[in-house]
Design a protein around this motif. Structure first.
Motif, PDB file in Angstrom:
ATOM      1  N   LEU A  83       0.728  -1.302   0.201  1.00 16.83           N
ATOM      2  CA  LEU A  83       0.180  -0.175   0.221  1.00 16.83           C
ATOM      3  C   LEU A  83       0.957   1.274  -0.065  1.00 16.83           C
ATOM      4  CD1 LEU A  83      -2.694  -1.298   2.484  1.00 16.83           C
ATOM      5  CD2 LEU A  83      -3.069  -1.017   0.180  1.00 16.83           C
ATOM      6  N   ALA A  84       1.979   1.376   0.739  1.00 20.15           N
ATOM      7  CA  ALA A  84       2.896   2.490   0.877  1.00 20.15           C
ATOM      8  C   ALA A  84       3.459   2.675  -0.648  1.00 20.15           C
ATOM      9  CB  ALA A  84       3.950   2.118   1.761  1.00 20.15           C
ATOM     10  N   SER A  85       3.937   1.529  -1.319  1.00 17.80           N
ATOM     11  CA  SER A  85       4.390   1.770  -2.518  1.00 17.80           C
ATOM     12  C   SER A  85       3.260   2.159  -3.417  1.00 17.80           C
ATOM     13  CB  SER A  85       4.923   0.308  -3.144  1.00 17.80           C
ATOM     14  OG  SER A  85       5.259   0.328  -4.440  1.00 17.80           O
ATOM     15  N   TYR A  86       2.172   1.538  -3.529  1.00 14.63           N
ATOM     16  CA  TYR A  86       1.164   1.901  -4.431  1.00 14.63           C
ATOM     17  C   TYR A  86       0.660   3.574  -4.503  1.00 14.63           C
ATOM     18  CZ  TYR A  86      -3.762   2.315  -6.107  1.00 14.63           C
ATOM     19  OH  TYR A  86      -4.953   2.347  -6.864  1.00 14.63           O
ATOM     20  N   PHE A  87       0.497   3.816  -3.242  1.00 10.07           N
ATOM     21  CA  PHE A  87       0.153   5.426  -2.745  1.00 10.07           C
ATOM     22  C   PHE A  87       1.538   6.388  -3.392  1.00 10.07           C
ATOM     23  CE2 PHE A  87      -3.067   3.832   0.085  1.00 10.07           C
ATOM     24  CZ  PHE A  87      -4.028   4.166  -0.705  1.00 10.07           C
ATOM     25  N   THR A  88       2.497   5.847  -3.168  1.00  7.66           N
ATOM     26  CA  THR A  88       3.737   6.535  -3.563  1.00  7.66           C
ATOM     27  C   THR A  88       3.832   6.987  -4.960  1.00  7.66           C
ATOM     28  OG1 THR A  88       5.195   5.851  -1.413  1.00  7.66           O
ATOM     29  CG2 THR A  88       6.546   6.586  -3.550  1.00  7.66           C
ATOM     30  N   TYR A  89       3.538   5.668  -5.702  1.00  5.38           N
ATOM     31  CA  TYR A  89       3.587   5.645  -7.192  1.00  5.38           C
ATOM     32  C   TYR A  89       2.342   6.162  -8.011  1.00  5.38           C
ATOM     33  CZ  TYR A  89       8.112   3.389  -7.315  1.00  5.38           C
ATOM     34  OH  TYR A  89       9.613   2.997  -7.317  1.00  5.38           O
ATOM     35  N   GLY A  90       1.566   6.924  -6.927  1.00  6.97           N
ATOM     36  CA  GLY A  90       0.318   7.748  -7.734  1.00  6.97           C
ATOM     37  C   GLY A  90      -0.904   6.991  -7.573  1.00  6.97           C
ATOM     38  N   GLU A 114     -10.315 -15.964   9.529  1.00 10.71           N
ATOM     39  CA  GLU A 114     -11.234 -14.851   9.852  1.00 10.71           C
ATOM     40  C   GLU A 114     -10.736 -13.677  10.539  1.00 10.71           C
ATOM     41  OE1 GLU A 114     -14.166 -17.206  11.715  1.00 10.71           O
ATOM     42  OE2 GLU A 114     -14.894 -18.316  10.047  1.00 10.71           O
ATOM     43  N   LYS A 115      -9.939 -13.913  11.414  1.00 13.58           N
ATOM     44  CA  LYS A 115      -9.269 -12.561  12.171  1.00 13.58           C
ATOM     45  C   LYS A 115      -8.224 -11.999  11.210  1.00 13.58           C
ATOM     46  CE  LYS A 115      -8.924 -14.554  16.777  1.00 13.58           C
ATOM     47  NZ  LYS A 115      -7.805 -15.011  17.990  1.00 13.58           N
ATOM     48  N   VAL A 116      -7.634 -12.604  10.281  1.00 12.42           N
ATOM     49  CA  VAL A 116      -6.762 -11.816   9.451  1.00 12.42           C
ATOM     50  C   VAL A 116      -7.484 -11.010   8.183  1.00 12.42           C
ATOM     51  CG1 VAL A 116      -4.873 -11.723   7.717  1.00 12.42           C
ATOM     52  CG2 VAL A 116      -4.681 -12.894   9.856  1.00 12.42           C
ATOM     53  N   ILE A 117      -8.381 -11.913   7.862  1.00 15.48           N
ATOM     54  CA  ILE A 117      -9.276 -11.096   6.742  1.00 15.48           C
ATOM     55  C   ILE A 117     -10.024  -9.741   7.325  1.00 15.48           C
ATOM     56  CG2 ILE A 117     -11.636 -12.040   6.951  1.00 15.48           C
ATOM     57  CD1 ILE A 117     -11.346 -12.821   4.006  1.00 15.48           C
ATOM     58  N   HIS A 118     -10.247  -9.915   8.707  1.00 18.74           N
ATOM     59  CA  HIS A 118     -10.880  -8.690   9.152  1.00 18.74           C
ATOM     60  C   HIS A 118     -10.008  -7.449   9.318  1.00 18.74           C
ATOM     61  CE1 HIS A 118     -15.020 -10.171   9.640  1.00 18.74           C
ATOM     62  NE2 HIS A 118     -14.651 -11.178  10.546  1.00 18.74           N
ATOM     63  N   ARG A 119      -8.818  -7.820   9.735  1.00 20.23           N
ATOM     64  CA  ARG A 119      -7.869  -7.103   9.933  1.00 20.23           C
ATOM     65  C   ARG A 119      -7.397  -6.418   8.467  1.00 20.23           C
ATOM     66  NH1 ARG A 119      -2.897  -9.155  13.395  1.00 20.23           N
ATOM     67  NH2 ARG A 119      -2.157  -6.943  13.132  1.00 20.23           N
ATOM     68  N   VAL A 120      -7.356  -7.175   7.276  1.00 19.98           N
ATOM     69  CA  VAL A 120      -6.961  -6.550   6.063  1.00 19.98           C
ATOM     70  C   VAL A 120      -8.067  -5.647   5.708  1.00 19.98           C
ATOM     71  CG1 VAL A 120      -6.726  -7.322   3.680  1.00 19.98           C
ATOM     72  CG2 VAL A 120      -5.585  -8.638   5.302  1.00 19.98           C
ATOM     73  N   ILE A 121      -9.292  -6.039   5.919  1.00 22.12           N
ATOM     74  CA  ILE A 121     -10.474  -5.105   5.446  1.00 22.12           C
ATOM     75  C   ILE A 121     -10.501  -3.810   6.192  1.00 22.12           C
ATOM     76  CG2 ILE A 121     -12.937  -4.944   5.354  1.00 22.12           C
ATOM     77  CD1 ILE A 121     -13.309  -7.871   4.903  1.00 22.12           C
ATOM     78  N   ASN A 122     -10.162  -3.963   7.338  1.00 25.89           N
ATOM     79  CA  ASN A 122     -10.338  -2.864   8.308  1.00 25.89           C
ATOM     80  C   ASN A 122      -9.163  -1.635   7.949  1.00 25.89           C
ATOM     81  OD1 ASN A 122     -12.618  -3.457   9.639  1.00 25.89           O
ATOM     82  ND2 ASN A 122     -11.498  -4.485  11.316  1.00 25.89           N
ATOM     83  N   ARG A 123      -8.103  -2.366   7.560  1.00 30.68           N
ATOM     84  CA  ARG A 123      -6.833  -1.481   7.201  1.00 30.68           C
ATOM     85  C   ARG A 123      -6.933  -0.670   5.913  1.00 30.68           C
ATOM     86  NH1 ARG A 123      -3.619   2.260   8.178  1.00 30.68           N
ATOM     87  NH2 ARG A 123      -1.437   2.060   7.213  1.00 30.68           N
ATOM     88  N   LEU A 124      -7.710  -1.383   4.956  1.00 27.30           N
ATOM     89  CA  LEU A 124      -8.045  -0.638   3.765  1.00 27.30           C
ATOM     90  C   LEU A 124      -8.969   0.316   3.695  1.00 27.30           C
ATOM     91  CD1 LEU A 124      -8.166  -4.019   1.462  1.00 27.30           C
ATOM     92  CD2 LEU A 124      -6.274  -2.481   1.460  1.00 27.30           C
ATOM     93  N   VAL A 125      -9.891  -0.015   4.816  1.00 25.36           N
ATOM     94  CA  VAL A 125     -11.083   1.236   4.815  1.00 25.36           C
ATOM     95  C   VAL A 125     -10.358   2.451   5.478  1.00 25.36           C
ATOM     96  CG1 VAL A 125     -13.206   1.831   6.347  1.00 25.36           C
ATOM     97  CG2 VAL A 125     -12.965  -0.520   4.943  1.00 25.36           C
ATOM     98  N   GLU A 126      -9.350   2.258   6.588  1.00 27.06           N
ATOM     99  CA  GLU A 126      -8.682   3.204   6.964  1.00 27.06           C
ATOM    100  C   GLU A 126      -7.730   4.114   5.968  1.00 27.06           C
ATOM    101  OE1 GLU A 126      -5.879   1.778   9.819  1.00 27.06           O
ATOM    102  OE2 GLU A 126      -7.367   0.872  11.286  1.00 27.06           O
ATOM    103  N   LEU A 127      -7.546   3.564   4.945  1.00 30.28           N
ATOM    104  CA  LEU A 127      -6.874   4.196   3.993  1.00 30.28           C
ATOM    105  C   LEU A 127      -7.740   4.887   2.736  1.00 30.28           C
ATOM    106  CD1 LEU A 127      -3.681   1.794   3.589  1.00 30.28           C
ATOM    107  CD2 LEU A 127      -3.558   3.886   4.742  1.00 30.28           C
TER     108      LEU A 127
END
Length: 535
Positions: A83-90, A114-127
């Motif tokens: 994600l850091a790379s993705y936003f850095t590259y526009g 199930e725990k990790v998939i919820h963490r991934v979704i929440n992190r993406l929403v935060e961004l």
């Protein structure tokens, strides 16, 4: 997603019901039952750095696979970097669906998934990514299933993780059979991490790279031979970091860990960077990772010295020496007894245990082997020895339970190994099978060795001279090279390892060296060995 949705189908288009049942059980099992071990964050970051998976690069061009993501140690760190790379590259949140192919993670354990998939979704929403798109990405990236049986498209640029540690006897029988049917490297007593290597490597694209935190036992043991050969046929070990003595896991685990980085390449040759446990870095050539033998990575700069000795001198058993192991009984509580045991004296064989030589001197404990064998190697007639017969009959239940007795019921009182009585009276060197430094003791021909002692005889080399060589740093280097290191820095002085030690022919040595090796003081003998081997 349901576990069965991604199962890799066999030729019949189905997965056996027993396999499915075993997978369902493991998907709900505890960490120990499924061999899960979790990695410290600093080690995760180091491994991703070594793979070149860093946010300075345009990571959206790559595909990364984590084969058993557990609590998300590797996967979540990789996601942050992506994600850091993705936003850095526009990149923008609204176009994040372009990242669909960038990550893939597989996890059998349902709760962890199930725990990790919820963490991934929440992190993406935060961004700033919409929850709908975040859920789509998370369910595209993450699969709940068995990595070894899950259908996956090849072509990953990076594979990273910490495979499970699970001995074959702890894997349900139907599942074990299925793994072995699919993965040729999963043979003998290989741990489950071995097919994880095979599949991870197969899924790489050309020039792709794999980094695992894992036991390094496969690099020397017999069960790793097929995997070593597989790596030699289209891959190259780029880096090996020895972590024994360190604790790269979140919980204390005895696992003999190492970080292994392997690249997919058709290019032959090339060197491997070896990072020792003290952090020292050396490079070794392709000869240190032969396809048909143990890998000799931990030697570093000593590798060329070992290879020089192997070019100059023949193996120990080609210069008049023999190597063997002492007697295994299968029931030491019956067969190994004090010398005053009330049976016929003729049936008592003075026995040396490893504890009798551990000090570096021969100090017999007074133990004997209850010996059921005659001089020709046949079992004695018990009727000829009434006290022996009474003693063995009193322990018949214990003796008859042994595998060797079940295979030969009429020989229920035999030891596992036959006894060669001539060996007792043969002068020999005795070596414990596990030691932190060379222990080599001379028996002039009075005792028989127990099964945790190896013996060496010689028809050419005087045993005092041979003893000096086997006690030296020369022999230690061979043992370190060809045996696995055990807990506490101990090595196994096994027969196959001792047979790799190289010796010149005694008849080829100058008389001065012969005298020094045979009759000299310890310092004189050491100087002679240094002169002989150039060490």
């Amino acid at each position: 997603m349901d576990l069965s949705e991604h199962l890799l189908r066999d030729g019949a288009g189905s997965v056996h019901r027993e396999v499915q049942h075993a997978l369902e059980g493991l998907s709900r099992a505890g960490a120990e039952e499924r061999g899960a071990v979790f990695t410290k964050p600093a080690v995760v970051r180091q491994m991703l750095d070594w793979l070149g998976y860093t946010p300075e690069r345009e990571l959206s061009r790559f595909r990364l696979l984590e084969p058993c993501f557990g609590g998300g140690d590797f996967l979540l760190e990789a996601l942050e970097r992506l994600l850091a790379s993705y936003f850095t590259y526009g990149g923008s949140p609204r176009n994040a669906d372009g990242l669909e192919s960038c990550l893939c993670g597989v996890e059998l354990h349902r709760e962890s998934y199930e725990k990790v998939i919820h963490r991934v979704i929440n992190r993406l929403v935060e961004l700033g990514i919409t929850r709908r798109l975040a859920a789509h990405l998370a369910h595209t990236w993450l699969i709940q299933g068995d990595f070894l049986l899950t259908e996956l498209d090849a072509g990953f640029t990076h594979v990273v993780g910490n495979p499970p540690y699970l001995r074959p006897e702890r894997i349900p029988a139907a599942l074990l059979a299925e793994y072995r049917r699919r993965y040729p490297t999963f043979s003998h007593r290989a741990d489950l991490y071995v097919p994880f290597f095979e599949r991870g490597l197969r899924l790489l694209e050309p020039q792709g790279r794999l980094a695992y935190l894992c036991s390094d036992r496969w690099m020397k043991n017999r069960y790793g031979q097929a995997l070593r050969r597989f790596v030699a046929e289209g891959y190259r070990l780029e880096r090996y970091a020895d972590l024994k003595g360190h604790q790269p896991f979140q919980d204390a685990v005895i696992a003999y860990p190492a970080i292994t980085l392997i690249a997919r390449t058709e290019q032959e040759g090339g060197s491997t960077e070896v990072i020792g446990r003290e952090g020292r870095r050396v490079r070794v050539g392709a000869g240190a990772t032969p396809p048909d033998g143990p890998w000799l990575l931990e030697l570093g700069e000593e590798f060329e010295r070992l290879r020089e000795w192997e070019r100059r001198f023949p193996p120990l058993e080609q210069v008049g020496c023999r190597v063997g192991i002492g007697v295994a009984s299968g029931a030491d509580e019956v067969f190994v007894q004090p010398a005053d045991l009330g049976i016929e004296e003729e049936r008592k064989l003075p026995l040396l245990l490893s504890s009798d030589v551990r000090s570096g001197k021969l100090e017999w404990s007074g133990r004997v082997l209850v010996n059921p064998w005659d001089e020709e190697g046949h079992l004695v007639a018990l009727e000829r020895y009434p006290r022996l017969k009474a003693y063995l009959e009193a322990h018949r239940t214990t003796l008859a339970r042994r595998y060797v007795a079940r295979q030969h019921p009429e020989q229920w009182f035999r030891t596992i190994d036959r006894v060669d009585l001539a060996l007792r009276h043969t002068p020999k060197l005795l070596i414990p099978d596990l030691a932190g430094h060379p222990i080599v003791v001379l028996d002039e021909g009075q005792y028989y060795p127990h099964h945790n002692l190896y013996w060496v005889t010689s028809t050419q080399w005087p045993l005092t001279a041979l003893q000096a060589v086997l006690r030296s740093s020369v022999a230690s280097l061979f043992v370190r090279a060809y045996s696995v290191e055990m807990r506490g820095g101990y090595h196994r002085y096994q027969a196959q390892t001792l047979r790799r030690i190289r010796l010149p022919r005694w008849g080829d040595l100058p008389q001065g060296l012969k005298r020094a090796l045979t009759n000299g003081t310890e310092q004189v003998r050491q100087r002679a060995i240094n002169e002989l081997y150039g060490s």
